[in-house]
Design a protein around this motif. Structure first.
Motif, short mmCIF file in Angstrom:
data_model
loop_
_atom_site.label_atom_id
_atom_site.label_comp_id
_atom_site.label_asym_id
_atom_site.label_seq_id
_atom_site.Cartn_x
_atom_site.Cartn_y
_atom_site.Cartn_z
N ARG A 90 1.11 -1.52 0.11
CA ARG A 90 -0.19 0.18 -0.23
C ARG A 90 0.89 0.70 -0.46
NH1 ARG A 90 -2.31 2.31 4.67
NH2 ARG A 90 -3.93 3.83 4.08
N ILE A 91 0.79 2.31 -0.98
CA ILE A 91 1.19 3.10 -1.01
C ILE A 91 0.69 4.68 -0.70
CG2 ILE A 91 2.81 4.66 -2.83
CD1 ILE A 91 3.69 2.37 -3.56
N TRP A 92 0.59 5.44 -0.31
CA TRP A 92 0.14 7.06 -0.18
C TRP A 92 1.05 8.12 0.72
CZ3 TRP A 92 1.10 3.17 3.89
CH2 TRP A 92 1.03 3.81 5.01
N ARG A 93 0.18 8.96 0.49
CA ARG A 93 0.91 10.44 0.86
C ARG A 93 -0.11 10.99 1.79
NH1 ARG A 93 4.75 13.42 -1.88
NH2 ARG A 93 3.88 12.82 -4.18
N ASP A 94 1.17 10.82 3.26
CA ASP A 94 0.51 11.82 4.46
C ASP A 94 0.40 13.08 4.03
OD1 ASP A 94 2.44 13.07 4.50
OD2 ASP A 94 3.85 11.61 6.17
N PRO A 95 -0.47 13.87 5.23
CA PRO A 95 -1.33 15.37 5.04
C PRO A 95 0.26 15.74 5.08
CG PRO A 95 -1.99 14.15 6.70
CD PRO A 95 -1.37 13.03 5.96
N GLN A 96 1.27 16.09 5.45
CA GLN A 96 2.17 16.76 5.17
C GLN A 96 3.28 16.12 4.05
OE1 GLN A 96 2.08 14.42 8.75
NE2 GLN A 96 1.07 16.41 9.06
N GLY A 97 2.36 15.47 3.36
CA GLY A 97 3.39 15.29 1.60
C GLY A 97 4.25 14.56 1.55
N GLU A 98 4.89 13.82 2.74
CA GLU A 98 5.57 12.38 2.31
C GLU A 98 4.73 11.09 1.95
OE1 GLU A 98 9.02 10.79 5.08
OE2 GLU A 98 7.70 11.65 6.01
N VAL A 99 5.49 10.41 0.56
CA VAL A 99 4.81 9.23 0.31
C VAL A 99 5.40 8.54 1.19
CG1 VAL A 99 5.14 7.78 -0.85
CG2 VAL A 99 5.62 9.71 -2.10
N LEU A 100 3.87 7.66 1.99
CA LEU A 100 4.57 6.04 2.57
C LEU A 100 4.52 4.43 1.98
CD1 LEU A 100 2.64 7.63 6.40
CD2 LEU A 100 5.06 7.86 5.58
N ARG A 157 6.26 2.74 -8.12
CA ARG A 157 5.10 2.86 -8.07
C ARG A 157 4.36 4.55 -6.87
NH1 ARG A 157 2.28 -1.16 -5.19
NH2 ARG A 157 0.55 0.44 -5.07
N ALA A 158 5.43 4.91 -6.38
CA ALA A 158 5.56 6.18 -5.59
C ALA A 158 5.42 7.60 -6.07
CB ALA A 158 5.83 5.63 -4.48
N LYS A 159 6.21 7.05 -7.65
CA LYS A 159 6.77 8.34 -7.52
C LYS A 159 5.02 9.09 -8.37
CE LYS A 159 10.92 7.70 -9.41
NZ LYS A 159 12.12 7.26 -10.60
N GLY A 160 3.93 8.41 -8.51
CA GLY A 160 3.28 8.87 -9.38
C GLY A 160 1.75 9.16 -9.24
N GLN A 161 2.25 8.93 -6.91
CA GLN A 161 1.46 9.37 -5.98
C GLN A 161 0.74 11.08 -6.16
OE1 GLN A 161 -0.52 7.17 -3.46
NE2 GLN A 161 0.19 6.06 -5.16
N PRO A 162 -0.10 11.34 -6.36
CA PRO A 162 -0.84 12.59 -5.51
C PRO A 162 -0.64 13.59 -4.77
CG PRO A 162 -2.02 11.03 -5.72
CD PRO A 162 -1.46 10.86 -6.54
#
Length: 162
Positions: A90-100, A157-162
Motif C-alpha cells: 500500500r502506497i499513499w501520501r500523508d498530510p505533510q506530503g511524504e509518500v509512505l 509506483r510511489a512516484k505516481g502518488q498525487p
C-alpha cells in the motif's frame, strides 16, 4: 555427506526473512536510496554464499549444467515474487506530503510463498549438484534479488502518488 553449516545458514536465513517481513509490515517512508541498502548487503552475502556453494560442490565432483540452470531459474523466481509483492504494498501520501508504504497480508503471504519456493528450489539444486550446499547458500542472493526488485518497483509506483 553431512554438513552442519547448511543448518546454521538456514536458521540465519529464516531470521533474516522474519526481520524483512516484519519491516515490510511497518508504515515507513518511501526512500530514494535507503530501500536499496538492504538488498545490496544481501547481494554481497549472496555472492559470497554462491561462491561458497560452488566451492562445496566442486570439492567433491565437477559442477554440471543442471544445478547452474536451476540456480538461475531460482533467481528469476525471486524477481517474479518481488514484482508480485510490489503490487501488494500500500502506497499513499500523508498530510505533510511524504509518500509512505506498508505491506499487506498479501505481501506477507507472497513472502512466505517465496521462501517456500526457494527452499524447494534449493533442495532441488543441491540434489542435482549431488553434493554441497549451493541451493542453501544461494538464499541471500535470492533475497537480494526479490527484495531489490520489490523495492525498485515500489519506488516507481510511489512516484505516481498525487
Amino acid at each position: 555427506m553431512h554438513n552442519t553449516n547448511g543448518g546454521a545458514t538456514l536458521v540465519l536465513a529464516l531470521v533474516v526473512v522474519g526481520l524483512v517481513i516484519r519491516q515490510q509490515l511497518r508504515t515507513r517512508p518511501v526512500r530514494r536510496y535507503g530501500s536499496l541498502i538492504t538488498p545490496a548487503v544481501l547481494g554481497v552475502l549472496g555472492a559470497a554464499g554462491i561462491t561458497f556453494g560452488v566451492a562445496s560442490v566442486v570439492k567433491y565432483h565437477p559442477l554440471t549444467t543442471l544445478p547452474v540452470v536451476l540456480l538461475v531459474a531460482s533467481l528469476a523466481v525471486a524477481a517474479a515474487f518481488g514484482m508480485a509483492r510490489a503490487r501488494t504494498v500500500r502506497i499513499w501520501r500523508d498530510p505533510q506530503g511524504e509518500v509512505l508504504r506498508k505491506g499487506t497480508a498479501a505481501t506477507t503471504g507472497l513472502w512466505l510463498a517465496s521462501v517456500a519456493a526457494h527452499i524447494g528450489l534449493g533442495l532441488w539444486i543441491d540434489h542435482a549438484a549431488g553434493a554441497g550446499l549451493l541451493g542453501t547458500a544461494s538464499v541471500y542472493a535470492y533475497l537480494a534479488i526479490g527484495l531489490g526488485t520489490q523495492n525498485l518497483l515500489v519506488r516507481e509506483r510511489a512516484k505516481g502518488q498525487p
